[in-house]
Motif scaffolding. Structure first.
Motif, PDB file in Angstrom:
ATOM      1  N   ILE A  65     -32.858 -76.321 -24.056  1.00 38.23           N
ATOM      2  CA  ILE A  65     -32.491 -77.611 -23.469  1.00 38.23           C
ATOM      3  C   ILE A  65     -33.396 -78.714 -24.010  1.00 38.23           C
ATOM      4  CG2 ILE A  65     -32.511 -78.934 -21.312  1.00 38.23           C
ATOM      5  CD1 ILE A  65     -31.476 -76.414 -19.912  1.00 38.23           C
ATOM      6  N   ASN A  66     -34.681 -78.413 -24.131  1.00 38.90           N
ATOM      7  CA  ASN A  66     -35.608 -79.398 -24.693  1.00 38.90           C
ATOM      8  C   ASN A  66     -35.254 -79.720 -26.141  1.00 38.90           C
ATOM      9  OD1 ASN A  66     -37.951 -81.093 -24.644  1.00 38.90           O
ATOM     10  ND2 ASN A  66     -39.028 -79.542 -25.805  1.00 38.90           N
ATOM     11  N   ILE A  67     -34.874 -78.690 -26.907  1.00 39.85           N
ATOM     12  CA  ILE A  67     -34.477 -78.903 -28.304  1.00 39.85           C
ATOM     13  C   ILE A  67     -33.194 -79.715 -28.382  1.00 39.85           C
ATOM     14  CG2 ILE A  67     -33.667 -77.725 -30.392  1.00 39.85           C
ATOM     15  CD1 ILE A  67     -35.597 -75.420 -29.621  1.00 39.85           C
ATOM     16  N   MET A  68     -32.217 -79.381 -27.561  1.00 42.15           N
ATOM     17  CA  MET A  68     -30.945 -80.106 -27.579  1.00 42.15           C
ATOM     18  C   MET A  68     -31.147 -81.575 -27.245  1.00 42.15           C
ATOM     19  SD  MET A  68     -28.330 -78.243 -28.457  1.00 42.15           S
ATOM     20  CE  MET A  68     -27.117 -79.455 -27.938  1.00 42.15           C
ATOM     21  N   ARG A  69     -31.865 -81.860 -26.180  1.00 38.34           N
ATOM     22  CA  ARG A  69     -32.066 -83.256 -25.799  1.00 38.34           C
ATOM     23  C   ARG A  69     -32.941 -83.986 -26.813  1.00 38.34           C
ATOM     24  NH1 ARG A  69     -32.899 -82.158 -19.306  1.00 38.34           N
ATOM     25  NH2 ARG A  69     -30.674 -82.045 -18.791  1.00 38.34           N
ATOM     26  N   GLY A  70     -33.918 -83.273 -27.373  1.00 42.15           N
ATOM     27  CA  GLY A  70     -34.772 -83.910 -28.370  1.00 42.15           C
ATOM     28  C   GLY A  70     -34.018 -84.269 -29.632  1.00 42.15           C
ATOM     29  N   ALA A  71     -33.214 -83.320 -30.137  1.00 37.99           N
ATOM     30  CA  ALA A  71     -32.481 -83.563 -31.380  1.00 37.99           C
ATOM     31  C   ALA A  71     -31.306 -84.516 -31.178  1.00 37.99           C
ATOM     32  CB  ALA A  71     -31.993 -82.237 -31.959  1.00 37.99           C
ATOM     33  N   VAL A  72     -30.599 -84.376 -30.056  1.00 37.19           N
ATOM     34  CA  VAL A  72     -29.400 -85.185 -29.826  1.00 37.19           C
ATOM     35  C   VAL A  72     -29.755 -86.613 -29.427  1.00 37.19           C
ATOM     36  CG1 VAL A  72     -27.379 -85.465 -28.344  1.00 37.19           C
ATOM     37  CG2 VAL A  72     -27.931 -83.224 -29.262  1.00 37.19           C
ATOM     38  N   LEU A  73     -30.730 -86.786 -28.542  1.00 37.89           N
ATOM     39  CA  LEU A  73     -31.020 -88.111 -27.995  1.00 37.89           C
ATOM     40  C   LEU A  73     -32.219 -88.791 -28.637  1.00 37.89           C
ATOM     41  CD1 LEU A  73     -30.473 -87.401 -24.190  1.00 37.89           C
ATOM     42  CD2 LEU A  73     -28.881 -88.423 -25.798  1.00 37.89           C
ATOM     43  N   ARG A  74     -33.287 -88.023 -28.915  1.00 36.81           N
ATOM     44  CA  ARG A  74     -34.522 -88.652 -29.390  1.00 36.81           C
ATOM     45  C   ARG A  74     -34.673 -88.599 -30.901  1.00 36.81           C
ATOM     46  NH1 ARG A  74     -36.796 -85.360 -25.139  1.00 36.81           N
ATOM     47  NH2 ARG A  74     -37.915 -84.136 -26.711  1.00 36.81           N
ATOM     48  N   SER A  75     -33.685 -88.022 -31.604  1.00 40.07           N
ATOM     49  CA  SER A  75     -33.740 -87.884 -33.062  1.00 40.07           C
ATOM     50  C   SER A  75     -35.001 -87.137 -33.497  1.00 40.07           C
ATOM     51  CB  SER A  75     -33.679 -89.261 -33.734  1.00 40.07           C
ATOM     52  OG  SER A  75     -33.519 -89.129 -35.128  1.00 40.07           O
ATOM     53  N   ALA A  76     -35.415 -86.178 -32.702  1.00 36.74           N
ATOM     54  CA  ALA A  76     -36.615 -85.404 -32.995  1.00 36.74           C
ATOM     55  C   ALA A  76     -36.335 -84.403 -34.114  1.00 36.74           C
ATOM     56  CB  ALA A  76     -37.100 -84.684 -31.739  1.00 36.74           C
ATOM     57  N   GLY A  77     -37.319 -84.200 -34.985  1.00 33.37           N
ATOM     58  CA  GLY A  77     -37.197 -83.264 -36.090  1.00 33.37           C
ATOM     59  C   GLY A  77     -37.879 -81.944 -35.798  1.00 33.37           C
ATOM     60  N   PRO A  78     -37.904 -81.045 -36.784  1.00 33.50           N
ATOM     61  CA  PRO A  78     -38.523 -79.724 -36.570  1.00 33.50           C
ATOM     62  C   PRO A  78     -39.992 -79.807 -36.169  1.00 33.50           C
ATOM     63  CG  PRO A  78     -37.213 -79.739 -38.582  1.00 33.50           C
ATOM     64  CD  PRO A  78     -37.278 -81.149 -38.113  1.00 33.50           C
ATOM     65  N   MET A  79     -40.747 -80.722 -36.761  1.00 31.65           N
ATOM     66  CA  MET A  79     -42.162 -80.826 -36.419  1.00 31.65           C
ATOM     67  C   MET A  79     -42.340 -81.365 -35.000  1.00 31.65           C
ATOM     68  SD  MET A  79     -43.562 -79.508 -38.950  1.00 31.65           S
ATOM     69  CE  MET A  79     -45.236 -79.780 -38.388  1.00 31.65           C
ATOM     70  N   ASP A  80     -41.473 -82.284 -34.594  1.00 30.40           N
ATOM     71  CA  ASP A  80     -41.559 -82.818 -33.228  1.00 30.40           C
ATOM     72  C   ASP A  80     -41.261 -81.741 -32.190  1.00 30.40           C
ATOM     73  OD1 ASP A  80     -42.055 -85.401 -34.222  1.00 30.40           O
ATOM     74  OD2 ASP A  80     -39.916 -85.785 -34.462  1.00 30.40           O
ATOM     75  N   LEU A  81     -40.341 -80.837 -32.526  1.00 36.31           N
ATOM     76  CA  LEU A  81     -39.901 -79.812 -31.580  1.00 36.31           C
ATOM     77  C   LEU A  81     -40.536 -78.453 -31.856  1.00 36.31           C
ATOM     78  CD1 LEU A  81     -36.111 -80.762 -31.578  1.00 36.31           C
ATOM     79  CD2 LEU A  81     -37.797 -81.319 -29.820  1.00 36.31           C
ATOM     80  N   ALA A  82     -41.572 -78.437 -32.687  1.00 41.94           N
ATOM     81  CA  ALA A  82     -42.192 -77.166 -33.097  1.00 41.94           C
ATOM     82  C   ALA A  82     -42.627 -76.290 -31.917  1.00 41.94           C
ATOM     83  CB  ALA A  82     -43.376 -77.444 -34.026  1.00 41.94           C
ATOM     84  N   PRO A  83     -43.262 -76.831 -30.846  1.00 44.29           N
ATOM     85  CA  PRO A  83     -43.657 -75.951 -29.735  1.00 44.29           C
ATOM     86  C   PRO A  83     -42.469 -75.234 -29.097  1.00 44.29           C
ATOM     87  CG  PRO A  83     -44.805 -78.053 -29.589  1.00 44.29           C
ATOM     88  CD  PRO A  83     -43.777 -78.207 -30.662  1.00 44.29           C
ATOM     89  N   SER A  84     -41.361 -75.948 -28.884  1.00 42.71           N
ATOM     90  CA  SER A  84     -40.183 -75.316 -28.276  1.00 42.71           C
ATOM     91  C   SER A  84     -39.548 -74.308 -29.226  1.00 42.71           C
ATOM     92  CB  SER A  84     -39.154 -76.386 -27.890  1.00 42.71           C
ATOM     93  OG  SER A  84     -39.647 -77.216 -26.871  1.00 42.71           O
TER      94      SER A  84
END
Length: 367
Positions: free
Chosen positions: A324-343
């Motif tokens: 869920i954190n990855i989905m919301r990060g990538a879909v809404l916050r335009s987060a990349g792999p490094m931004d979402l690395a912990p999840s």
């Protein structure tokens, strides 16, 4: 009639007490539901917050103390870079960023209105609404105290900016998380009946005596459902984008790669359930029992910031929390792999552990 009634009554009680798994679920599910609803708190507190203190005066420190006193904000970092604050919010490490400008002390010392900027992560509409309300309450209370003590005009004002979901659309917040929940529901149900179905048909014993390696058996069982899960993921994303008009700001490739890892974890967990269950009904009930914590403890509906410590860490062990954190990060916050690395790393670790657990269970069955 009476003797028939007593005979059937005794027979049914014997069947019920022999099936201890189903009986245990019958009493466990209400207790879990009651505990979850009893301990869940929709009031947000201790939101991770970064403060950009460009003033570094007693007034800026006073503002941070007032924020801590609200119990809504947990100031985890103080920096002097606005860009770093935005990056922390994009990565999902903090939910609120407060920028205190360098002239904040000067305006306060002259009894002039001093402004500060508040950046709020709008990818979680519940959290953003309560954070905004808390900031507005803090400002109103401080201005009221100044008016009563000094008869002064309002001394401070906050300029809030909602990032990533400024219009506050519920669909933008709910549907990306719903993708993870729907995948769990479908994948775990399919995998949960995979082994128990063969056991009921009498083909499981034949499969176990063949010279098949446990890892090969597990991966062979998971692969078809993995393909089905990816197709379902594509279908759900298409409906989300074109049916509900939720924009996908990040990388589709990242979403599908993490979905593969997520599905491996779910399918391995469903397979483990299938090996333990004696009937398809019991397998489905066990899968549903794991679905409830994934909905309530993952941040999908209730904010994670409101969870007690024990429930928070239980939620961190669930694959749905990280997806869920990855989905919301990538879909809404335009987060990349490094931004979402912990999840992503947490999801990989959970997936590897659950596949290992399935292989270990198969080895025990073959011995």
């Amino acid at each position: 009639m009476w003797s028939s009634f007593v005979a059937i009554l005794l027979k049914e009680f014997k069947h019920i007490f022999r099936d201890r798994g189903t009986l245990g679920l019958f009493f466990t599910l209400p207790i879990i539901q009651l505990s979850l609803f009893g301990f869940l708190d929709q009031n947000v507190h201790d939101l991770p917050t970064v403060v950009v203190d460009q003033d570094q005066s007693r007034y800026s420190r006073e503002l941070m103390d007032k924020m801590r006193a609200t119990k809504t904000f947990d100031i985890t970092e103080v920096t002097n870079s606005t860009e770093e604050a935005r990056m922390r919010i994009r990565q999902g490490e903090v939910r609120v960023g407060v920028v205190i400008p360098p002239d904040y002390h000067e305006h306060r010392a002259r009894n002039q209105k001093a402004q500060f900027l508040v950046l709020i992560d709008g990818s979680d509409s519940n959290v953003s609404a309560q954070a905004l309300a808390s900031i507005n309450g803090l400002v109103a209370q401080q201005n009221l105290d100044a008016a009563e003590a000094l008869g002064a005009k309002p001394l401070i004002s906050a300029q809030p900016i909602i990032l990533f979901n400024p219009e506050g659309r519920t669909a933008n917040y709910i549907i990306p998380g719903l993708v993870a929940i729907l995948l769990q529901l479908a994948a775990m149900m399919l995998a949960a009946i995979a082994i128990v179905k063969e056991r009921e048909q009498g083909t499981m014993e034949q499969l176990l005596v063949t010279p098949i390696k446990p890892l090969g058996l597990v991966l062979g069982k998971l692969a078809p459902y993995l393909v089905i899960g990816i197709v379902e993921m594509a279908l759900i994303l298409a409906i989300m984008r074109f049916g509900f008009h939720v924009p996908i700001q990040g990388s589709l490739l990242l979403l599908f790669l993490t979905a593969v890892i997520y599905l491996f974890a779910l399918l391995a967990l469903g397979l483990t359930i299938s090996m333990r269950a004696q009937t398809q009904m019991a397998a489905v009930q066990m899968a549903q029992m794991l679905l409830l914590p994934s909905i309530f403890l993952s941040g999908y509906i209730f904010p994670v910031a409101g969870l007690p410590t024990v429930l928070y860490w239980i939620g961190r062990m669930l694959p749905a929390t990280h997806m869920i954190n990855i989905m919301r990060g990538a879909v809404l916050r335009s987060a990349g792999p490094m931004d979402l690395a912990p999840s992503i790393l947490a999801l990989c670790a959970i997936s590897v552990f659950l596949v290992w657990l399935s292989v270990r269970r198969v080895r025990k069955l073959t011995i």
